[in-house]
Design a protein around this motif. Structure first.
Motif, PDB file in Angstrom:
ATOM      1  N   LEU A   1       8.012  22.885  -5.644  1.00 37.02           N
ATOM      2  CA  LEU A   1       8.692  22.218  -7.066  1.00 37.02           C
ATOM      3  C   LEU A   1       9.772  21.418  -6.691  1.00 37.02           C
ATOM      4  N   SER A   2      10.798  21.737  -6.038  1.00 29.56           N
ATOM      5  CA  SER A   2      11.916  20.740  -5.644  1.00 29.56           C
ATOM      6  C   SER A   2      11.627  19.650  -5.065  1.00 29.56           C
ATOM      7  N   SER A   3      10.253  19.551  -4.405  1.00 30.87           N
ATOM      8  CA  SER A   3      10.012  18.108  -3.773  1.00 30.87           C
ATOM      9  C   SER A   3       9.354  17.397  -4.241  1.00 30.87           C
ATOM     10  N   GLU A   4       9.155  17.719  -5.649  1.00 32.03           N
ATOM     11  CA  GLU A   4       8.344  16.681  -6.613  1.00 32.03           C
ATOM     12  C   GLU A   4       8.868  15.296  -6.578  1.00 32.03           C
ATOM     13  N   TYR A   5       7.758  14.298  -6.569  1.00 33.15           N
ATOM     14  CA  TYR A   5       8.212  13.001  -6.730  1.00 33.15           C
ATOM     15  C   TYR A   5       8.250  12.803  -8.209  1.00 33.15           C
ATOM     16  N   GLU A   6       9.653  12.403  -8.517  1.00 27.99           N
ATOM     17  CA  GLU A   6      10.013  12.456 -10.065  1.00 27.99           C
ATOM     18  C   GLU A   6       9.261  11.371 -10.819  1.00 27.99           C
ATOM     19  N   GLN A   7       8.922  10.289 -10.101  1.00 28.91           N
ATOM     20  CA  GLN A   7       8.339   9.059 -10.794  1.00 28.91           C
ATOM     21  C   GLN A   7       6.820   9.248 -11.180  1.00 28.91           C
ATOM     22  N   LEU A   8       6.351  10.329 -10.894  1.00 29.14           N
ATOM     23  CA  LEU A   8       4.954  10.657 -11.373  1.00 29.14           C
ATOM     24  C   LEU A   8       5.024  11.703 -12.361  1.00 29.14           C
ATOM     25  N   ARG A   9       6.193  11.886 -12.767  1.00 26.69           N
ATOM     26  CA  ARG A   9       6.222  13.084 -13.870  1.00 26.69           C
ATOM     27  C   ARG A   9       5.334  12.323 -15.161  1.00 26.69           C
ATOM     28  N   ASN A  10       5.242  11.215 -15.471  1.00 26.44           N
ATOM     29  CA  ASN A  10       4.615  10.472 -16.667  1.00 26.44           C
ATOM     30  C   ASN A  10       3.265  10.219 -16.248  1.00 26.44           C
ATOM     31  N   TYR A  11       2.834  10.388 -14.916  1.00 29.01           N
ATOM     32  CA  TYR A  11       1.456   9.897 -14.180  1.00 29.01           C
ATOM     33  C   TYR A  11       0.586  11.035 -14.820  1.00 29.01           C
ATOM     34  N   PRO A  12      -0.409  10.755 -15.584  1.00 29.35           N
ATOM     35  CA  PRO A  12      -1.342  11.957 -16.046  1.00 29.35           C
ATOM     36  C   PRO A  12      -2.282  12.429 -14.901  1.00 29.35           C
ATOM     37  N   SER A  13      -2.325  13.839 -14.880  1.00 35.92           N
ATOM     38  CA  SER A  13      -2.826  14.554 -14.076  1.00 35.92           C
ATOM     39  C   SER A  13      -4.503  14.167 -14.358  1.00 35.92           C
TER      40      SER A  13
ATOM     41  N   LYS B   1       3.487  20.460   5.818  1.00 33.46           N
ATOM     42  CA  LYS B   1       4.436  21.509   6.624  1.00 33.46           C
ATOM     43  C   LYS B   1       3.878  22.823   6.427  1.00 33.46           C
ATOM     44  N   MET B   2       2.698  23.110   5.927  1.00 30.64           N
ATOM     45  CA  MET B   2       2.178  24.352   5.741  1.00 30.64           C
ATOM     46  C   MET B   2       2.574  25.411   6.849  1.00 30.64           C
ATOM     47  N   ASP B   3       2.751  25.112   8.186  1.00 28.29           N
ATOM     48  CA  ASP B   3       2.962  25.911   9.048  1.00 28.29           C
ATOM     49  C   ASP B   3       4.348  26.504   9.158  1.00 28.29           C
ATOM     50  N   LEU B   4       5.047  25.865   8.439  1.00 30.44           N
ATOM     51  CA  LEU B   4       6.692  26.327   8.228  1.00 30.44           C
ATOM     52  C   LEU B   4       6.805  27.218   6.937  1.00 30.44           C
ATOM     53  N   ALA B   5       5.765  27.153   6.307  1.00 31.99           N
ATOM     54  CA  ALA B   5       5.970  28.187   4.850  1.00 31.99           C
ATOM     55  C   ALA B   5       4.968  29.569   5.008  1.00 31.99           C
ATOM     56  N   ASN B   6       5.384  30.304   4.016  1.00 32.40           N
ATOM     57  CA  ASN B   6       4.794  31.392   3.900  1.00 32.40           C
ATOM     58  C   ASN B   6       3.275  31.149   3.343  1.00 32.40           C
ATOM     59  N   ARG B   7       2.239  31.561   4.042  1.00 29.00           N
ATOM     60  CA  ARG B   7       0.581  31.305   3.903  1.00 29.00           C
ATOM     61  C   ARG B   7       0.329  32.108   2.595  1.00 29.00           C
ATOM     62  N   SER B   8       0.865  33.206   2.240  1.00 33.08           N
ATOM     63  CA  SER B   8       0.513  34.012   0.920  1.00 33.08           C
ATOM     64  C   SER B   8       1.015  33.076  -0.277  1.00 33.08           C
ATOM     65  N   GLN B   9       2.176  32.528  -0.090  1.00 33.12           N
ATOM     66  CA  GLN B   9       2.997  31.714  -1.037  1.00 33.12           C
ATOM     67  C   GLN B   9       2.089  30.443  -1.207  1.00 33.12           C
ATOM     68  N   ILE B  10       1.393  29.963  -0.399  1.00 35.27           N
ATOM     69  CA  ILE B  10       0.779  28.726  -0.460  1.00 35.27           C
ATOM     70  C   ILE B  10      -0.414  29.027  -1.300  1.00 35.27           C
ATOM     71  N   LYS B  11      -1.066  30.187  -1.265  1.00 34.31           N
ATOM     72  CA  LYS B  11      -2.023  30.453  -2.161  1.00 34.31           C
ATOM     73  C   LYS B  11      -1.841  30.581  -3.472  1.00 34.31           C
ATOM     74  N   GLU B  12      -0.453  31.136  -3.720  1.00 40.91           N
ATOM     75  CA  GLU B  12       0.010  31.306  -5.087  1.00 40.91           C
ATOM     76  C   GLU B  12       0.359  29.935  -5.538  1.00 40.91           C
ATOM     77  N   TRP B  13       0.786  29.020  -5.004  1.00 41.50           N
ATOM     78  CA  TRP B  13       1.283  27.860  -5.603  1.00 41.50           C
ATOM     79  C   TRP B  13       0.078  27.011  -5.897  1.00 41.50           C
ATOM     80  N   LYS B  14      -1.168  27.301  -5.030  1.00 39.53           N
ATOM     81  CA  LYS B  14      -2.334  26.704  -5.273  1.00 39.53           C
ATOM     82  C   LYS B  14      -3.015  26.784  -7.028  1.00 39.53           C
ATOM     83  N   ARG B  15      -2.730  28.175  -7.107  1.00 37.54           N
ATOM     84  CA  ARG B  15      -3.476  28.708  -8.177  1.00 37.54           C
ATOM     85  C   ARG B  15      -2.446  28.230  -9.252  1.00 37.54           C
ATOM     86  N   TYR B  16      -1.133  28.101  -9.077  1.00 38.07           N
ATOM     87  CA  TYR B  16      -0.130  27.536 -10.128  1.00 38.07           C
ATOM     88  C   TYR B  16      -0.885  26.014 -10.526  1.00 38.07           C
TER      89      TYR B  16
END
Length: 291
Positions: free
Chosen positions: A54-66, A76-91
């Motif tokens: 969330l903190s590494s969001e590219y702010e310029q894309l906020r108004n860009y439609p999904s 950098k998935m190797d540096l993150a918690n893999r279980s949390q990556i799954k939760e972020w994907k669901r989010y």
């Protein structure tokens, strides 16, 4: 947690004093160049740091439609918690955003991402003519690994297509702000697919102190704007409050308990125990190198 919040506020105060010192003329120029090209590309890959999606969001894309043209890539998935990556994907799925986790230094992972991107391009074009050209733009804040990812896609893509010729390389650096220009790298043939590696861009102002602190900690903002001491204190405060640290603390206590039981059983003095531990762990720097 109170100490952590206090340190975040202190780092945020330094951000205010710096007056947006991270946002130079090159970022302003890059921001305009990216905005001009956005409507012209086939796919937009917003590269984020998997540790702080969330903190590494590219702010310029906020108004860009999904849409199907925009993909959030957590690098950098190797540096993150893999279980949390799954939760972020669901989010992100709940936010109607397509997301993908990747380690830009893992060849198998890059092959999977490349196949995923080529399939998305073919789906968007929906044509039997494979002589067309598609363009994918990589965008994001500094130091999220855009150039490393572009290089890996270029290398794997050319090998897969059995293309000959000299490989191109985007500049990769641990320091933020090293990429100054937009460069093009080929990652596929039939159809021809290119990625545009772009400079990292931060907003002129970062009002959220916690976001600023996390960006400083993960290297998106230069250390000189915050101070290495402040970053180290903030990191240790986060580490001490984490569940992972508590597990290691309990393990350490158990090990110490066993050590004293062994000491009593063996009849070793504390001096002899020190000598025994020194033989087991010759130097401290060997452990630091593994961190």
């Amino acid at each position: 947690m109170a100490a952590t919040a206090k340190l975040a506020r202190q780092i945020g105060a330094l951000a205010t004093k710096s007056g947006g010192g991270w946002y130079g003329p090159h970022m302003a120029a890059a921001s305009r160049a990216i905005a001009e090209r956005l409507p012209l590309v086939d796919l937009v890959l917003e590269i984020r740091d998997a540790r702080i999606p969330l903190s590494s969001e590219y702010e310029q894309l906020r108004n860009y439609p999904s849409s199907s043209r925009r993909i959030i890539v957590m690098n950098k998935m190797d540096l993150a918690n893999r279980s949390q990556i799954k939760e972020w994907k669901r989010y992100f799925e709940q936010q109607k955003c397509i997301s993908y986790g990747v380690n830009s230094h893992n060849k198998e992972n890059i092959k999977e991402l490349l196949n995923f991107l080529l399939a998305r391009v073919r789906e968007l074009k929906r044509t039997n003519d494979f002589n067309y050209t598609a363009v994918i733009m990589l965008i994001g804040i500094p130091n999220v690994g855009k150039s490393a990812l572009a290089n890996s896609l270029h290398q794997i893509g050319r090998i897969s297509a059995a293309e000959k010729g000299k490989l191109k390389h985007a500049i990769v650096s641990p320091n933020p702000g090293e990429t100054k220009d937009i460069s093009s790298l080929k990652i596929g043939s039939h159809p021809n697919v290119y990625v545009l590696d772009t400079p990292g861009v931060l907003p002129p102002k970062i009002l959220n102190t916690e976001v600023y602190s996390k960006l400083a900690l993960t290297g998106s903002i230069r250390d000189c704007l915050v101070g290495e001491r402040g970053i180290a204190q903030y990191f240790l405060a986060l580490l001490n409050s984490s569940d992972e640290y508590k597990k290691w603390a309990k393990l350490s206590m158990n090990v110490n308990d066993r050590t004293f039981l062994d000491l009593e059983a063996e009849g070793l003095s504390s001096c002899e125990l020190d000598k025994k531990q020194k033989r087991q762990y010759p130097t401290d720097h060997t452990q630091l190198e593994r961190i």
